[in-house]
Write a protein that holds these residues in place. Structure first.
Motif, PDB file in Angstrom:
ATOM      1  N   MET A   1      48.232  51.205  38.705  1.00  0.00           N
ATOM      2  CA  MET A   1      49.380  49.958  39.785  1.00  0.00           C
ATOM      3  C   MET A   1      50.129  49.306  39.347  1.00  0.00           C
ATOM      4  O   MET A   1      51.088  48.672  39.485  1.00  0.00           O
ATOM      5  CB  MET A   1      48.208  49.567  40.967  1.00  0.00           C
ATOM      6  N   GLY A   2      50.114  49.426  37.792  1.00  0.00           N
ATOM      7  CA  GLY A   2      51.072  47.546  37.491  1.00  0.00           C
ATOM      8  C   GLY A   2      50.058  46.984  37.217  1.00  0.00           C
ATOM      9  O   GLY A   2      49.513  45.868  37.784  1.00  0.00           O
ATOM     10  N   ALA A   3      50.689  45.623  36.343  1.00  0.00           N
ATOM     11  CA  ALA A   3      49.538  44.663  36.395  1.00  0.00           C
ATOM     12  C   ALA A   3      50.528  43.413  37.138  1.00  0.00           C
ATOM     13  O   ALA A   3      50.027  42.207  37.036  1.00  0.00           O
ATOM     14  CB  ALA A   3      49.970  43.786  34.132  1.00  0.00           C
ATOM     15  N   ALA A   4      51.079  43.557  37.913  1.00  0.00           N
ATOM     16  CA  ALA A   4      52.097  42.529  38.679  1.00  0.00           C
ATOM     17  C   ALA A   4      51.022  41.775  39.396  1.00  0.00           C
ATOM     18  O   ALA A   4      50.997  40.740  39.496  1.00  0.00           O
ATOM     19  CB  ALA A   4      53.290  42.715  38.848  1.00  0.00           C
ATOM     20  N   HIS A   5      50.368  42.689  39.996  1.00  0.00           N
ATOM     21  CA  HIS A   5      49.478  42.216  40.969  1.00  0.00           C
ATOM     22  C   HIS A   5      47.927  41.676  40.421  1.00  0.00           C
ATOM     23  O   HIS A   5      47.356  41.708  41.465  1.00  0.00           O
ATOM     24  CB  HIS A   5      48.956  44.111  42.079  1.00  0.00           C
ATOM     25  N   LEU A   6      47.683  42.077  39.566  1.00  0.00           N
ATOM     26  CA  LEU A   6      46.099  41.438  38.403  1.00  0.00           C
ATOM     27  C   LEU A   6      46.550  39.889  38.451  1.00  0.00           C
ATOM     28  O   LEU A   6      45.393  39.454  37.772  1.00  0.00           O
ATOM     29  CB  LEU A   6      46.190  42.449  37.633  1.00  0.00           C
ATOM     30  N   VAL A   7      47.519  39.685  38.685  1.00  0.00           N
ATOM     31  CA  VAL A   7      47.416  38.108  37.754  1.00  0.00           C
ATOM     32  C   VAL A   7      46.826  37.101  38.293  1.00  0.00           C
ATOM     33  O   VAL A   7      45.510  36.082  37.488  1.00  0.00           O
ATOM     34  CB  VAL A   7      49.287  36.819  37.935  1.00  0.00           C
ATOM     35  N   ASP A   8      46.681  36.730  39.432  1.00  0.00           N
ATOM     36  CA  ASP A   8      45.840  36.085  40.138  1.00  0.00           C
ATOM     37  C   ASP A   8      44.081  36.471  39.173  1.00  0.00           C
ATOM     38  O   ASP A   8      43.572  35.744  38.791  1.00  0.00           O
ATOM     39  CB  ASP A   8      45.343  36.011  41.546  1.00  0.00           C
TER      40      ASP A   8
ATOM     41  N   ALA B   1      37.346  38.506  24.096  1.00  0.00           N
ATOM     42  CA  ALA B   1      37.962  38.942  23.373  1.00  0.00           C
ATOM     43  C   ALA B   1      39.419  40.349  23.607  1.00  0.00           C
ATOM     44  O   ALA B   1      40.234  40.213  23.721  1.00  0.00           O
ATOM     45  CB  ALA B   1      37.776  39.573  22.293  1.00  0.00           C
ATOM     46  N   GLY B   2      37.693  41.338  24.227  1.00  0.00           N
ATOM     47  CA  GLY B   2      38.409  42.208  25.261  1.00  0.00           C
ATOM     48  C   GLY B   2      39.383  41.846  26.137  1.00  0.00           C
ATOM     49  O   GLY B   2      40.373  42.934  26.317  1.00  0.00           O
ATOM     50  N   ALA B   3      39.000  41.092  27.194  1.00  0.00           N
ATOM     51  CA  ALA B   3      39.340  41.017  28.071  1.00  0.00           C
ATOM     52  C   ALA B   3      41.032  39.846  27.543  1.00  0.00           C
ATOM     53  O   ALA B   3      42.415  40.270  28.192  1.00  0.00           O
ATOM     54  CB  ALA B   3      39.245  40.379  29.331  1.00  0.00           C
ATOM     55  N   ALA B   4      41.037  38.764  26.733  1.00  0.00           N
ATOM     56  CA  ALA B   4      42.266  38.082  26.724  1.00  0.00           C
ATOM     57  C   ALA B   4      43.313  39.251  25.863  1.00  0.00           C
ATOM     58  O   ALA B   4      44.754  39.208  26.059  1.00  0.00           O
ATOM     59  CB  ALA B   4      41.998  37.299  26.010  1.00  0.00           C
ATOM     60  N   THR B   5      42.836  40.704  25.189  1.00  0.00           N
ATOM     61  CA  THR B   5      43.283  41.588  24.546  1.00  0.00           C
ATOM     62  C   THR B   5      44.339  42.271  26.190  1.00  0.00           C
ATOM     63  O   THR B   5      45.597  42.664  26.303  1.00  0.00           O
ATOM     64  CB  THR B   5      43.360  42.068  23.551  1.00  0.00           C
ATOM     65  N   LEU B   6      43.864  42.314  26.690  1.00  0.00           N
ATOM     66  CA  LEU B   6      44.080  43.064  27.804  1.00  0.00           C
ATOM     67  C   LEU B   6      45.157  42.572  29.052  1.00  0.00           C
ATOM     68  O   LEU B   6      46.040  42.406  29.770  1.00  0.00           O
ATOM     69  CB  LEU B   6      43.346  43.518  28.931  1.00  0.00           C
ATOM     70  N   ALA B   7      44.926  41.012  28.967  1.00  0.00           N
ATOM     71  CA  ALA B   7      45.550  40.310  29.686  1.00  0.00           C
ATOM     72  C   ALA B   7      47.033  39.996  28.952  1.00  0.00           C
ATOM     73  O   ALA B   7      48.110  39.439  29.311  1.00  0.00           O
ATOM     74  CB  ALA B   7      44.526  39.271  29.845  1.00  0.00           C
ATOM     75  N   ALA B   8      46.958  40.348  27.608  1.00  0.00           N
ATOM     76  CA  ALA B   8      48.054  40.275  27.040  1.00  0.00           C
ATOM     77  C   ALA B   8      49.259  41.272  27.287  1.00  0.00           C
ATOM     78  O   ALA B   8      50.057  41.158  27.298  1.00  0.00           O
ATOM     79  CB  ALA B   8      47.746  39.989  25.440  1.00  0.00           C
TER      80      ALA B   8
ATOM     81  N   ASP C   1      53.923  43.725  29.426  1.00  0.00           N
ATOM     82  CA  ASP C   1      54.806  44.598  30.489  1.00  0.00           C
ATOM     83  C   ASP C   1      55.388  43.967  32.187  1.00  0.00           C
ATOM     84  O   ASP C   1      55.962  44.219  31.677  1.00  0.00           O
ATOM     85  CB  ASP C   1      53.634  44.996  31.047  1.00  0.00           C
ATOM     86  N   VAL C   2      54.565  42.141  32.073  1.00  0.00           N
ATOM     87  CA  VAL C   2      55.816  41.976  33.342  1.00  0.00           C
ATOM     88  C   VAL C   2      56.984  40.780  32.462  1.00  0.00           C
ATOM     89  O   VAL C   2      57.038  40.135  33.626  1.00  0.00           O
ATOM     90  CB  VAL C   2      54.917  41.052  34.608  1.00  0.00           C
TER      91      VAL C   2
END
Length: 377
Positions: free
Chosen positions: A124-131, A161-168, A173-174
């Motif tokens: 679905m993309g990253a935009a909807h996941l920011v919160d 480490a894994g979560a922060a790299t995904l968040a980055a 992307d946005v």
């Protein structure tokens, strides 16, 4: 006044697009919003500082544009680090005691949450996941801040480490490049604390894309090369192949075709046989022969190599249909490759498909590339 709203909106589309996106988001989440005519007025007044953004609309805007509250309202981002300690020893000891009880089961829950966010992002993309991602990182950082002993800290640091790299990568992307950079730095620190060289190397190599997108391709090449030296012999074969392919792509953007070809050959030589794509030792790495064919086509298209088209069509036939953002990128690559051959009709066809897919995921990074290729048609 919301200083960040207009810049974030312009990067994605017109005010009319924004109004429709707000309405679509509201329908999907069963929220009440004003009429279309009123929303047009609201958007104009929000962007010009004539109307404050309520918390209700701020939540919708964050979901539509994929930005944080600080980015929306133009507040400076504080350096990433441990939160200020709560007042009083009793509260502090309670937090430390709670962190001590973080079990391997809880760490697995953290990892599962990251995996869920990765799956939703892919489709679905990253935009909807920011919160959701902001809250997930805050929980992990909090757990690490108040954990005391290494046997508790290291598993949490690995999950962070894994979560922060995904968040980055999602932030990149946005179009939130500063947030992306800070998250990569957080991921690198967490990987070092966890003594996980593969996580560190992966974060370093992905961070090179921020430099590449900023036009600092030579520095990006140096960073990904440094990542490979940092990993040394501690890398899995699939991650090693991924690093060679990443360096090949960045070398293509830096105008180094010979290096690009050499690195693509090295990636193919390192890649394990079989259809399995996921690295069991590095869950964020997906790479098999089909993925590598796409990556090869991408790099060859960037250097104008005529072999790009055949590689890209092989990758398109093998592509997992749930990789929406990846298909958008592949369509951009095909448009670029056909454009280099003077096949403008086919280039336009793939570019249109790329635009539709990028619209579904809200990818600002992909949109920029689409507009760049469109300017060449």
């Amino acid at each position: 006044m919301s200083e960040g709203l207009k810049a974030a909106r312009v990067a994605r589309g017109s005010q009319e697009w924004f109004v429709r996106a707000i309405e679509r988001y509201a329908r999907q989440h069963m929220l009440e919003v004003a009429s279309t005519a009123s929303l047009r007025v609201y958007v104009s007044e929000w962007e010009n500082g004539k109307r404050p953004i309520s918390e209700r609309y701020a939540g919708i805007i964050r979901g539509v544009l994929g930005i944080t509250n600080d980015e929306l309202f133009g507040r400076p981002q504080a350096p990433t680090g441990p939160p200020q300690l709560v007042g009083g020893y009793d509260d502090l000891v309670n937090r430390i005691d709670s962190a001590k009880n973080v079990s391997l089961t809880m760490v697995k829950t953290f990892m599962d949450q990251t995996e869920l966010l990765r799956t939703v992002d892919r489709q679905m993309g990253a935009a909807h996941l920011v919160d959701q991602m902001t809250g997930h990182l805050a929980t992990l950082e909090d757990a690490l801040t108040f954990a005391v002993l290494p046997e508790t800290r290291r598993p949490v640091a690995r999950a962070l480490a894994g979560a922060a790299t995904l968040a980055a990568w999602q932030a990149l992307d946005v179009g939130a490049v500063e947030r992306a950079w800070r998250h990569y730095e957080l991921g690198k620190r967490a990987a070092q604390e966890a003594n996980e060289p593969m996580y560190l190397v992966h974060a370093m190599a992905e961070q090179a894309y921020v430099l590449c997108d900023a036009g600092r391709t030579e520095l990006a090449v140096q960073l990904v090369q440094d990542a490979k030296l940092t990993g040394g012999t501690k890398l899995s074969p699939r991650l090693e192949a991924w690093l060679h392919a990443a360096e090949a792509e960045i070398c293509a953007k830096a105008g180094l075709p010979d290096e690009c070809h050499r690195l693509l050959d090295q990636a193919a030589a390192c890649l394990p046989d079989g259809e399995e794509a996921r690295d069991p030792d590095m869950l964020s790495i997906f790479l098999n022969s089909g993925h590598l064919a796409r990556w090869r086509g991408n790099a060859l298209a960037l250097i104008g190599d005529d072999d790009a088209v055949s590689s890209l069509y092989v990758a398109l036939d093998a592509m997992d249909p749930t990789f929406i953002r990846a298909e958008s990128g592949l369509r951009c690559d095909l448009a670029q490759a056909h454009l280099a051959r003077g096949e403008f009709g086919q280039a336009q066809e793939h570019l249109q498909q790329a635009r539709l897919l990028a619209g579904r995921t809200g990818s600002v990074r992909r949109r920029r590339r689409i507009e760049q290729i469109s300017g060449q048609l």
